[in-house]
Design an enzyme around this catalytic site. Structure first.
Site, PDB file in Angstrom:
ATOM      1  N   ASP A 268       0.878  -1.162   0.000  1.00  0.00           N
ATOM      2  CA  ASP A 268       0.000   0.000   0.000  1.00  0.00           C
ATOM      3  C   ASP A 268       0.920   1.219   0.000  1.00  0.00           C
ATOM      4  O   ASP A 268       2.115   1.120   0.287  1.00  0.00           O
ATOM      5  CB  ASP A 268      -0.932  -0.007   1.218  1.00  0.00           C
ATOM      6  CG  ASP A 268      -2.140   0.898   0.980  1.00  0.00           C
ATOM      7  OD1 ASP A 268      -3.161   0.723   1.668  1.00  0.00           O
ATOM      8  OD2 ASP A 268      -2.066   1.757   0.081  1.00  0.00           O
TER       9      ASP A 268
HETATM   10  C1  GLC Z   1      -4.271   4.396  -0.293  1.00  0.00           C
HETATM   11  C2  GLC Z   1      -5.165   3.211  -0.091  1.00  0.00           C
HETATM   12  C3  GLC Z   1      -5.101   2.209  -1.207  1.00  0.00           C
HETATM   13  C4  GLC Z   1      -4.854   2.947  -2.504  1.00  0.00           C
HETATM   14  C5  GLC Z   1      -3.462   3.519  -2.428  1.00  0.00           C
HETATM   15  C6  GLC Z   1      -3.127   4.360  -3.648  1.00  0.00           C
HETATM   16  O1  GLC Z   1      -3.728   4.844   0.897  1.00  0.00           O
HETATM   17  O2  GLC Z   1      -5.049   2.511   1.150  1.00  0.00           O
HETATM   18  O3  GLC Z   1      -6.352   1.497  -1.229  1.00  0.00           O
HETATM   19  O4  GLC Z   1      -4.970   2.064  -3.608  1.00  0.00           O
HETATM   20  O5  GLC Z   1      -3.242   4.288  -1.258  1.00  0.00           O
HETATM   21  O6  GLC Z   1      -3.936   5.487  -3.676  1.00  0.00           O
END
Ligand code: GLC
Length: 743
Positions: A268
């Protein structure tokens, strides 16, 4: 003799030059589409430098990572999100780049998709959103999200598929297949145990193995083993004191060793915290790290990523074996050959009417009719001459906001506009604000363009709505939650189970002013509804994207017959739910430690155990027609040979219009060595019936549906004995049972 030697020499030179020419014409293996992917991976790997291999393992911009320029292997471009394709952002920013060609179709939230209980809708959804990602040249779609709905306060439940692991498992698989049919990797998230937003970057989740395997892993396992997902995203939180983005137990032991996952593990954004763990605990691609070693967000800090220079140095010094980067590079190259390097993949399409139509169809199938006393719905336009619509959610754009799933939609039809368009001059439709929620509408630079500013007081707004309500035939209140902080939004959990902005008061006053009151709750979570006795008709709608208003209007006037069923329970009060029946250690945690004390008893499993009656049960949803169920039967004749048994029941449409019913099969283990839920969903089938038509619904299950996870043996076990096949129209509305033995 001399001639012979000359001829022989000429032949040797000729054959040599032919083979040289062939060699020049022969494609290298990694470019040969006819070669198996694994051979292409190994060939490409053999041609790469150490620096090129390391470059694959971390971002080069906010949403992209390097390819292999020397080999002509393209970069990887990821995009949010589960409900539509995020607008382009600046190279190294969250802010949108203000392109003018990236306004997408916004599809319904995944709670809506789950509420369809229809795998066909899921395949349509995945195919459609995959086409949009493909057209935008993205090869990793950062979705779907399948985290289990443990508490109605979790800000991101709207992005997920509800409280039941079986329903979520059945709906996630076709979505992935649909996306990947476009040559785009679905990246299932957030693996695992990301069930709250409070302290999401730091909280350590304590949960027993049985609960992990029975409740929180099944959807991810189905995504990997049945959906064949090409990517999975690690969660922010910790588990067993290790970050989920580089977690030995989750990523190496379960995902790779037990499930044989051959895709890519993506972090993430900002989920990586340690180079050594990132190297050895199963992470392949590092995104979004806020690291320059000093502060967050330093631009172009990519060289400082944990899997960038620090990783390279460890490899160059020999402290880390080169095989560690080869493992990661193989997974990433495999992703390339499945996506960007597949010359046969389709070209996609973007922001089309077909995708809008798909979104509307899914929304119409996902909207849930919770209550319909006196058959107030559908609105009878032959008798209804004046309709009052009340509530901010009737007009507020909901595709903007909510976190990373926020979109720049090509269009979004509001509920009010949808009703006006559908009803036209058949009846007069007037509007009153009723309350002020969140007048803003901006996320990462995308603005909704609405001016929702309001100068009148709350009392003035209620007075206006009540006065107008007295002079119309039907009142439709459209409220609920929204995508603002501490509502249905990433990064925060709700602070209360109640509806915000004093909506309960508005609804109560309206119910006194006009008995023909419909309440439409738009949300991604259950909410308290203390006024259900005073409101004849209640509809649960969702964040339904571009076609929101058209889909809702279609249901309210009866063009479409509602068939959706709840993917999560609506408790009367928050403390009826397992996660809120203990203490703050159980939710939201103390000192960054949260303990899932309710164990496997999540959602209806808890309500059954504690014999608590929900306001509206899991699997509940009404229709504009009625259904009658026949006797439940179990056919075990194949059990010995195939380990399968079939549960059958006839269903008759006893009303005067066509409709669909979702028949649910729950299994009860009458006696077990470990405590088991009263019943567990193990099958369902959505059946369409014409007025008066009868069909037999047959649901076949295998013995895995009878099993539970034994944490001591660390395996799924079925114990001999008596079981019950329970057929229900919801978790509470049981239509029949049939006993059977498993031996
Ligand atoms: C965010 C989310 C994830 C997302 C990523 C990119 O913090 O937790 O679901 O795809 O970052 O935006």
């Amino acid at each position: 003799m001399k001639m012979k030697k000359t001829l022989l020499l000429l032949c040797i030179i000729l054959s040599g030059s032919i083979s040289w020419m062939n060699a020049q014409n022969e494609k290298p293996i990694y470019l040969d589409e006819n070669k198996p992917i694994e051979e292409r991976v190994e060939d490409a790997l053999s041609r790469m430098t150490l620096e090129e291999k390391v470059a694959l393992c971390h971002a080069q911009s906010k949403f992209s990572s390097a390819g292999v320029p020397s080999l002509g292997i393209p970069e990887n471009w990821a995009t949010d999100g589960p409900h539509g394709i995020r607008p382009e952002v600046m190279w190294d920013e969250w802010e949108q780049a203000e392109w003018t060609n990236d306004s997408c179709i916004a599809f319904p939230a995944l709670t809506c998709l789950a509420a369809t209980w229809n795998p066909e809708m899921s395949l349509l959804y995945g195919k459609s959103i995959g086409e949009e990602a493909r057209y935008r040249n993205k090869n990793i779609l950062l979705g779907p999200g399948v985290n289990i709905y443990r508490t109605p306060l979790n800000g991101r439940n709207f992005e997920y598929m509800g409280e039941d692991p079986f329903l979520t498992s059945q709906i996630v698989v076709p979505y992935i297949q649909g996306v990947q049919s476009n040559g785009v990797a679905a990246c299932v998230k957030h693996y695992a145990l990301n069930n709250q937003e409070i302290d999401r970057h730091t909280v350590n989740v304590n949960v027993d193995d049985r609960t992990l395997y029975e409740i929180y892993l099944p959807a991810f396992k189905a995504a990997v083993q049945e959906g064949k997902a090409w990517a999975i995203m690690g969660a922010y939180n910790r588990y067993k004191e290790q970050w989920a983005c580089h977690n030995d137990y989750l990523l190496n032991k379960i995902l790779r060793d037990e499930w044989n996952f051959d895709g890519v593990v993506v972090s993430d954004w900002g989920g990586v915290n340690n180079t050594k763990e990132a190297i050895y605990h199963g992470l392949d691609m590092e995104f979004g790290s806020w690291t320059d070693g000093l502060s967050e967000g330093a631009s172009n800090a990519y060289d400082n990523y944990y899997l960038s220079k620090p990783f390279l140095r460890l490899l160059q010094s020999g402290e880390v074996d080169v095989e560690e980067v080869n493992k990661k590079a193989r997974n990433i190259l495999r992703l390339a050959f499945r996506t960007t390097m597949d010359k046969n993949r389709p070209w996609g399409s973007f922001a089309t009417q077909a995708h809008g139509d798909a979104g509307r169809k899914i929304a119409e199938e996902g909207i849930v009719l919770l209550q319909n006393n006196n058959n107030l719905l559908p609105i009878d336009l032959t008798k209804t001459k004046k309709i009052l619509v009340v509530g901010e959610n009737a007009i507020k754009a909901m595709t903007v906001g909510g976190g990373s799933s926020s979109l720049k939609a090509k269009y979004e039809v509001s509920p009010l506009d949808g009703l006006k368009a559908r009803i036209g001059n058949q009846a007069e439709v007037i509007y009153a604000r009723g309350y002020v929620g969140d007048a803003s509408g901006e996320y990462n630079g995308v603005v909704s363009g609405q001016d929702l500013s309001e100068s009148r007081s709350a009392d003035e707004l209620i007075a206006e709505a009540v006065n107008l309500a007295k002079g119309v035939d039907v009142v439709v209140f459209i409220g609920g939650l929204n995508k603002s902080d501490f509502q249905d939004s990433e990064g925060n959990d709700r602070k209360s189970y109640d509806l915000p902005y004093s909506q309960d008061k508005v609804i109560t006053e309206l119910s006194k002013a006009n008995k023909n009151l419909v309440v439409v709750n738009i949300s991604g979570n259950a909410v308290a509804m203390p006024w259900t006795k005073a409101v004849p008709a209640i509809v649960q709608s969702w964040y339904n994207g571009s076609e929101s208003g058209n889909a809702l209007a279609s249901i309210l006037v009866g063009d479409a017959n509602p068939s959706g069923k709840l993917p999560f329970s609506f408790p009367v009060r928050l403390t009826d739910i397992g996660a809120h029946s203990f203490d703050t250690e159980c939710y939201p945690g103390v000192d960054k430690e949260v303990t899932y004390k309710e164990g496997i008893f999540v959602g209806y499993r808890w309500l059954d155990k504690e014999k608590i009656k929900p306001l509206f049960p899991f699997g509940h949803g009404l229709s504009y027609t009625t259904f009658k169920y026949g006797k439940v039967s179990v056919d075990k004749s194949n059990m010995g040979a195939t380990d399968k048994l079939t549960v059958s029941v006839s269903v008759t449409n006893t009303g005067n219009r066509a409709g669909s019913e979702i028949v649910q099969l729950y299994i009860k283990d009458m006696k077990s060595s470990l405590p088991r839920p009263e019943k567990e969903l193990k099958g369902f089938d959505k059946v369409s019936l014409k007025a008066g038509e009868t069909k037999t619904v047959s649901i076949t299950i295998d013995k895995s549906a009878l099993s539970f996870f034994d944490p001591v043996k660390h395996e799924w076990v079925v114990e001999e004995g008596d079981f019950e096949a329970i057929i229900g129209a919801s978790a509470s509305d049981i239509k029949g049972k049939a006993s059977f033995k498993f031996q």
